[in-house]
Design a protein around this motif. Structure first.
Motif, mmCIF file in Angstrom:
data_model
loop_
_atom_site.group_PDB
_atom_site.id
_atom_site.type_symbol
_atom_site.label_atom_id
_atom_site.label_comp_id
_atom_site.label_asym_id
_atom_site.label_seq_id
_atom_site.Cartn_x
_atom_site.Cartn_y
_atom_site.Cartn_z
ATOM 1 N N ALA F 86 11.773 65.825 138.268
ATOM 2 C CA ALA F 86 11.379 64.413 138.441
ATOM 3 C C ALA F 86 10.079 63.706 137.896
ATOM 4 O O ALA F 86 10.066 62.727 137.167
ATOM 5 N N HIS F 87 8.928 64.511 138.253
ATOM 6 C CA HIS F 87 7.744 64.345 137.546
ATOM 7 C C HIS F 87 7.995 64.156 136.009
ATOM 8 O O HIS F 87 7.286 63.407 135.495
ATOM 9 N N PHE F 88 8.432 65.175 135.461
ATOM 10 C CA PHE F 88 8.705 65.313 134.204
ATOM 11 C C PHE F 88 9.288 64.017 133.677
ATOM 12 O O PHE F 88 9.051 63.619 132.407
ATOM 13 N N GLU F 89 10.278 64.019 134.015
ATOM 14 C CA GLU F 89 11.245 62.734 133.570
ATOM 15 C C GLU F 89 10.572 61.432 133.538
ATOM 16 O O GLU F 89 10.628 60.499 132.682
ATOM 17 N N ALA F 90 9.908 61.067 134.716
ATOM 18 C CA ALA F 90 9.224 59.862 134.721
ATOM 19 C C ALA F 90 7.746 60.103 133.571
ATOM 20 O O ALA F 90 7.468 59.064 133.204
ATOM 21 N N ALA F 91 7.398 61.068 133.617
ATOM 22 C CA ALA F 91 6.143 61.087 132.684
ATOM 23 C C ALA F 91 6.425 61.180 131.179
ATOM 24 O O ALA F 91 5.885 60.476 130.299
ATOM 25 N N GLN F 92 7.837 61.808 130.947
ATOM 26 C CA GLN F 92 8.231 61.779 129.637
ATOM 27 C C GLN F 92 8.673 60.359 129.062
ATOM 28 O O GLN F 92 8.490 60.078 127.789
ATOM 29 N N LYS F 93 9.062 59.470 130.084
ATOM 30 C CA LYS F 93 9.377 58.074 129.772
ATOM 31 C C LYS F 93 7.991 57.374 129.035
ATOM 32 O O LYS F 93 8.084 56.542 128.234
ATOM 33 N N VAL F 94 6.879 57.624 129.483
ATOM 34 C CA VAL F 94 5.849 57.025 128.852
ATOM 35 C C VAL F 94 4.815 57.875 127.931
ATOM 36 O O VAL F 94 3.961 57.200 127.046
ATOM 37 N N VAL F 95 5.162 59.449 127.777
ATOM 38 C CA VAL F 95 4.360 60.150 126.932
ATOM 39 C C VAL F 95 5.612 60.927 126.382
ATOM 40 O O VAL F 95 6.054 62.035 126.784
ATOM 41 N N PRO F 96 6.413 60.562 125.267
ATOM 42 C CA PRO F 96 7.680 61.342 124.896
ATOM 43 C C PRO F 96 7.292 62.509 124.602
ATOM 44 O O PRO F 96 8.057 63.537 124.434
ATOM 45 N N GLU F 97 6.070 63.144 124.042
ATOM 46 C CA GLU F 97 5.708 64.424 123.493
ATOM 47 C C GLU F 97 5.807 65.281 124.510
ATOM 48 O O GLU F 97 5.780 66.464 124.256
ATOM 49 N N LEU F 98 5.551 64.904 125.873
ATOM 50 C CA LEU F 98 5.105 66.139 126.812
ATOM 51 C C LEU F 98 6.494 66.904 126.950
ATOM 52 O O LEU F 98 7.607 66.651 126.616
ATOM 53 N N GLN F 99 6.286 68.352 127.294
ATOM 54 C CA GLN F 99 6.837 69.206 127.535
ATOM 55 C C GLN F 99 7.244 69.846 128.811
ATOM 56 O O GLN F 99 6.100 69.299 129.561
ATOM 57 N N TYR F 100 8.047 70.227 129.078
ATOM 58 C CA TYR F 100 8.115 71.045 130.623
ATOM 59 C C TYR F 100 8.517 72.369 130.535
ATOM 60 O O TYR F 100 9.550 72.937 129.899
ATOM 61 N N ALA F 101 7.483 73.083 131.207
ATOM 62 C CA ALA F 101 7.826 74.530 131.337
ATOM 63 C C ALA F 101 8.342 74.748 132.764
ATOM 64 O O ALA F 101 7.827 74.869 133.610
#
Lengths: 253, 253, 253, 253, 253, 253, 253, 253
Positions: F86-101
């Protein structure tokens, strides 16, 4: 070795079919486990009012229902503590008479509700959050034939609220104190009455209460004499203990 | 009810002086506590090699001396653990044969030193500081008829020191591991042998060892299978446990 | 260095293609990690009955399924403890033979169910709430080739219920005791039998049981000799330990 | 506000020297602290047999002597617990009648030794190391007018030693159990009697007994009903609690 | 299997006195424990500066003296920590060169005092009470070839005293922080430098410091990155750890 | 006081508009908080590879997203630990480059993936359940410019699995050990290498592991020298610590 | 950078010997640690009444004497807590004016005994065993310019003894409560007054008081509002805290 | 005995209908509990700003709603802490004016929002995760008539962030510090200000923070003087304590 066999042995001795040494050997080897312990259980059931208490926590609804059904066949009263609504619903299907005490989280049955209850036990709770534990004790006492008196919301932060109840505390045969947080009520009550005090720490609190440990340690270290302590949240145990004491006081010796 | 009385009762039945129902009542009331439990104690003394072990800690020299004198009257072997020199001196005055094992802190006596000892138990200690606990176990084993083999100074910080002993560990019937600090030796040994491992945490260490708690928790959480744990510094208990297991293995079933 | 390479080296020496000093250098540099440890693992698998036990807790269904599939390829028996229904469903898809023991929370497989099981292990539980841990031990024992005998609902609050089982306890090769709350059953059983006792504290209880800590400490401090302790709720470990001991007793030495 | 002043106020009202509103204001401001609490203290001293118990630990010999001298002036009985020989010697100089109970570590005085003592309290100790705590309780009971019956050396490791005392336990008004190590005796006794059981953990033990914590937790988690717990080594408190209960049972209600 | 035997085996193969399969069997059974682990120990002694450190606590003066005498024969440097004056006096009789560092409670010897010491390690203590632990680390570092810089009396209650040392902290290769009580210095230093920080909780404090537990927990929970923690009062361990890190930084890779 | 103001003050002095005493007073009152600490932060960001690490636990998805967006504006790398999907999905919306390990539970970004990574760090995990913590450390190291080598499934119960990796451990600049349960791997590795060892206890285990406490205490009490300890499950912290050490070794001094 | 150097720099700027950019660079590099923190220390000494408190525990007599001599040179008042008679004797040799407060275990000096003391602080102790901690607080307050009022022997077991002091408690600016055992007095006092309450747990007690832990937890969990807690036995800290609060109340804002 | 009855009694005395002795007896028996304690409660409500605070945790929505409805009838302000949205929705149905502070998890009402708030309290939080506890304190202060100043994100890992706030900390009447993890901020702030510091450990952290225990112990062991501690996460309590202190400072004495 049940009585039938024992009688047969003695008859054989009486009739000369069995010599004394042989019978002696049999009796010496008499497994100690077969003695008539049932007497103990029987007396206990009579005195306690129910033969055994079911601890619901960690049991499935089916398990609780099964045990209660078996107990209800041979006793006018049954009690299951730490029981959920799911436990109750399963149990009620097989024993429709069963009742559920929501606050006390207990399933119970009393087929002799008219029995006389003995006065003498006072239950005192520091706050309303301690009531579930108090009510578990109260129900236990009721089923064991006692009618406890409740004194609630008398925490030491507003100690004057306790004072109107001092005569009640002093005239009790036994007082049970329920308190979480710092558990100071047990010491204060212990200093105000000569009645034996059963202290029940509750898990009410947070942080450094560590699930009731703070109240438990406080009660164990009470500077007041005449205070003995139960496990955290052990309402049933406190009710049972109070019933044992009150019964004997009422009966005298 | 001792045997004399029981025999008299049966004879009365045999001679018709006592009817069966009356005898039955007497027997039903037979206090279960008077059964011949002495048999159990007797067998135990035979099997263990000594009737009872005296825990010296917290007892006065006079108390220890008195108990040992009584035990030495009826047994070829006695053992007192956690005994000081003062305990020993007091005891030796009344039982001159007594010996004192300084490292193991034990007073002992063995009037049958020639008895055969059984092999099969290996005692492994991480460091020399663990030796007092190991020696308490070794003496216990000796008195119970076993001849343990010692493997010492094999702590895991220099694990290659342990390797020459792997065959010894693998051929043992039971291995007892003594370690303080982080107690890792129990897991390593448990991984190297299929023998059951009895792990004894010692209080060797400081700071966050909390008197042996660190080693105790480590041993309880061993990732190796086949490791069971004793109380901190409980050399006697470990020796006793190992003796019970080894006796049965040697005897077979 | 596997055997092929080692043989080649020796043949080169035998044929004079390699001088002794050179071979010695090779052997001295022989990485200790390449020694034939597989033997150990192989022997262990044979003796234990399964090569490795999967600890399901904290693993995903896919992970458990994957590991079990690999193990089932090379062993007639597999065991996964602390496994959920979800673990089981995932695993069964890849290894349809797998079974699920609900109470024991274990996934298991035994392709040689007809194997002879050894008697000698007794499993004693204080209450029905301790049964999941007992059954984990029982299944472990079964897969390791033992047929344990169960003695249940013999908590010390009704100690007479234990007495009919005393002969069973005394004739056992090893007794495993399962108890939560105050864990007193281990001491009582330890006092009634000379068999080694493996004590398993369970997390049954509440309040000051602190998740099994009370029972754990009680068992570690047992006043009875011959009691060693496992981690809280460690049924698998206790079963494994009992199997190691019983195997050796049955085999004799 | 003592009675003299209160009487004067009322007389002034009766004689019209003080109007009702003024008197009402005086009484409303009546400091609640000046009420006749002495009644409570007075009754308590009468019932308990001594006005106050001196806790010797951490006090100097001179302090203990001083307090005892003051108490001995106004009471036929005094008691100081956790008192050393140095405490006693200092105290005896000022109150020559004082006695010292070495095992119980108490200084005491009873100028009415002929008083009738009430039966009904049973004190049961697991081992001889628990006797100092038991004797502190016994002396407390004696001074409070009770004659306890002792049952000693009945630890659960040799549980058959307890059985001859079962009738004693069952006929008691209240049983106090003293045990260190794993503290299992409380649960076993609780299961054998319907008398209320006061459990006193002692600090006897080592390692993971953590100064009595293991026994304390075990007793709090007792699976037997009717067991309440005192602080570790609190012999005085247990004796006091038992006296309160027994007094009321003997008196009846 | 030492080299002599191994050489003999290979020679037998070379000479045809031993066939390859036989030799292979011997080698397969080659106890893995006899490999040349001594190399490891040798290298370690060279790098560390001393072969082994003696932990004096719990050892007799004679034991410490004996071990030091043996070590001093084969090494230019020895170190015994937690040593008393009695330890030192016994040891000095057999190795007169030995020195005693009173504050650090260490016995030591350095026959090569002229060796170059490496800079780069900073030792920072919160208060003067932490100095014994700091000095134990400093002596360890000195013997291992490092010259630590001390920063003392910089507890966070007067945090401005720390500021003059910030450049020192920032230029260090590794910083060791010693603090008792609340142990906050580790976090503050960790926030002021990018050097790796080794945090050593000391037992300085009272009450709820629980022998250094408060500082230990604080350091483990440091909000600053780059802080790793040693056992309470473990000055030797911290010095050793810092020496390992600093050696590698100085050497580069 | 920023540089502009400071320059103005000095210029006023230079131009005689401000006398020396007045300027001195201004400077003496110079709030110490306005010094150019930003330099420290700036250097730190350069050296660490990212300016700040976001601890996701206890933050809402929106909060984490907001902080990451701000950090991603000014840095080529960001890292958020203990982040959920959930953290990742919210963050990716504002910074699409983000990755999730997923295994490491980290959100990350590296806009310079081609940067050279330094070798020298070895990460060793006892079991597969320890991998999430190891991977958190590995990702931290990667972002800080290091390429760690992994050694997994080398728990001490099968210690021979560790041996092939001994050269790797001995050649490392720094070793990080991850282990739950009894945490013995840290001591064993510490004994096999001279590299500094960072030990990370994990919460893998149950019962008396008390959420990683057993492993934590074991590691703190390691009998091997050169072992320092992180908080339970602190993979990020261990990776950071290892990076600080390895950076300095690689750079030399 | 001290003022002399700073003045020189500014004069060089004023005289054109130093350009602005160069001076700016010097100032930017101005080590933040050299700012005039002494002001803080100076103000603090003025306000507190003594510059620094010496914690005697763990220091040698010579160390304490040395520090006190240095402090006595520059301050009219000094204080050393947890000081023994040996500390005092050593200190008095170098500073003959020093006094020793035996009960409070403090060495102190006040060269301005006539200073006015502020009223407003009430110190309340549950029992006489708590007096050493109370007196440490009282002496601290006296040296800091306050005249505390004592209320002693008001433990909750005889709560009516507290009532005459309620007006005192209600009129106080700040109340400090000292109690061991169950520490309930803090909650009771907190409920009777609106003054802020500083609660000091003492180590008075035994068994499950665990050295004051029971009282500490109780006070932290107080159900009364307005209670903050000090470390166990921290009389100095409590006195200091009370002085800070009372000073500000007396001064007003 | 309410005033009506008391007046009637006095009138009866005045009119000769009741003699003095009889009235004296009535008054002597005057239950101390019926004195006019309401005054205390009344004054407290006036001073605190609300009569009682509702602790929502463990209460049902209906219970919280019921209590708030009753309180809102007689007070312009109410406060319920640890309240969920469900609590709020239930309460708002019966008291539509109620507000919900999401971050602080509090239900509140203030019908006099224009009241003047007092300055003087500073709330300092180490990190953003500590804000819920800080906001609970802030809301409490607001309702009690204070306007706290917030200083956030000043954890000691970046201690320079704290420096701009030092004047704020030094000019405060009272500072409340909120910190989890190692809780070092309390000591650092305590060293930078002479204002009394109330330290609130928060449960922010993981692993060995043990739910806030690490921060709690650190704060209790603070090396800075003038720091007193609240229970973990007790924002309400800290706000209340600060309000009591600040009110008195503002009012002066």
């Amino acid at each position: 070795m049940d009585q039938t066999k024992l009688r047969a042995l003695l008859q054989a001795v009486a009739q000369g079919e069995q010599d004394v040494d042989g019978a002696l050997n049999v009796l010496r080897a008499l497994p100690f486990e077969e003695l008539d312990f049932a007497t103990l259980d029987h007396h206990r059931a009579l005195r306690w009012g129910f033969p055994e208490v079911v601890f619901g926590q960690g049991k499935t609804p089916a398990q609780v229902a099964g045990i209660l059904a078996r107990l209800a066949e041979r006793s006018p009263r049954v009690l299951a503590t730490r029981a959920t609504v799911a436990h109750f619903e399963a149990a009620q299907k097989v024993v429709p008479e069963l009742q559920y005490a929501e606050l006390a989280r207990c399933i119970w049955l009393d087929r002799e509700p008219e029995r006389v209850r003995q006065a003498g036990v006072v239950l005192a709770a520091a706050g309303t959050s301690d009531l579930p534990v108090l009510e578990e004790a109260a129900l236990t006492l009721d089923l064991m034939g006692h009618q406890p008196r409740r004194v609630v919301d008398v925490g030491v932060a507003g100690i004057h609220r306790l004072f109107p109840h001092v005569p009640t505390l002093q005239q009790a045969n036994v007082v049970v104190v329920f308190a979480g947080m710092e558990g100071a009520l047990a010491s204060v009550v212990g200093g105000l009455t000569d009645a034996p005090v059963i202290a029940v720490p509750t898990s009410v609190g947070y942080g450094a209460s560590f699930g009731g440990l703070a109240a438990l340690l406080a009660m164990l270290n009470s500077c007041a004499s005449g205070v003995a302590v139960m496990n955290i949240d052990n309402g049933y145990g406190a009710g049972h203990m109070a019933a044992l004491i009150n019964s004997r006081i009422v009966a005298g010796r």
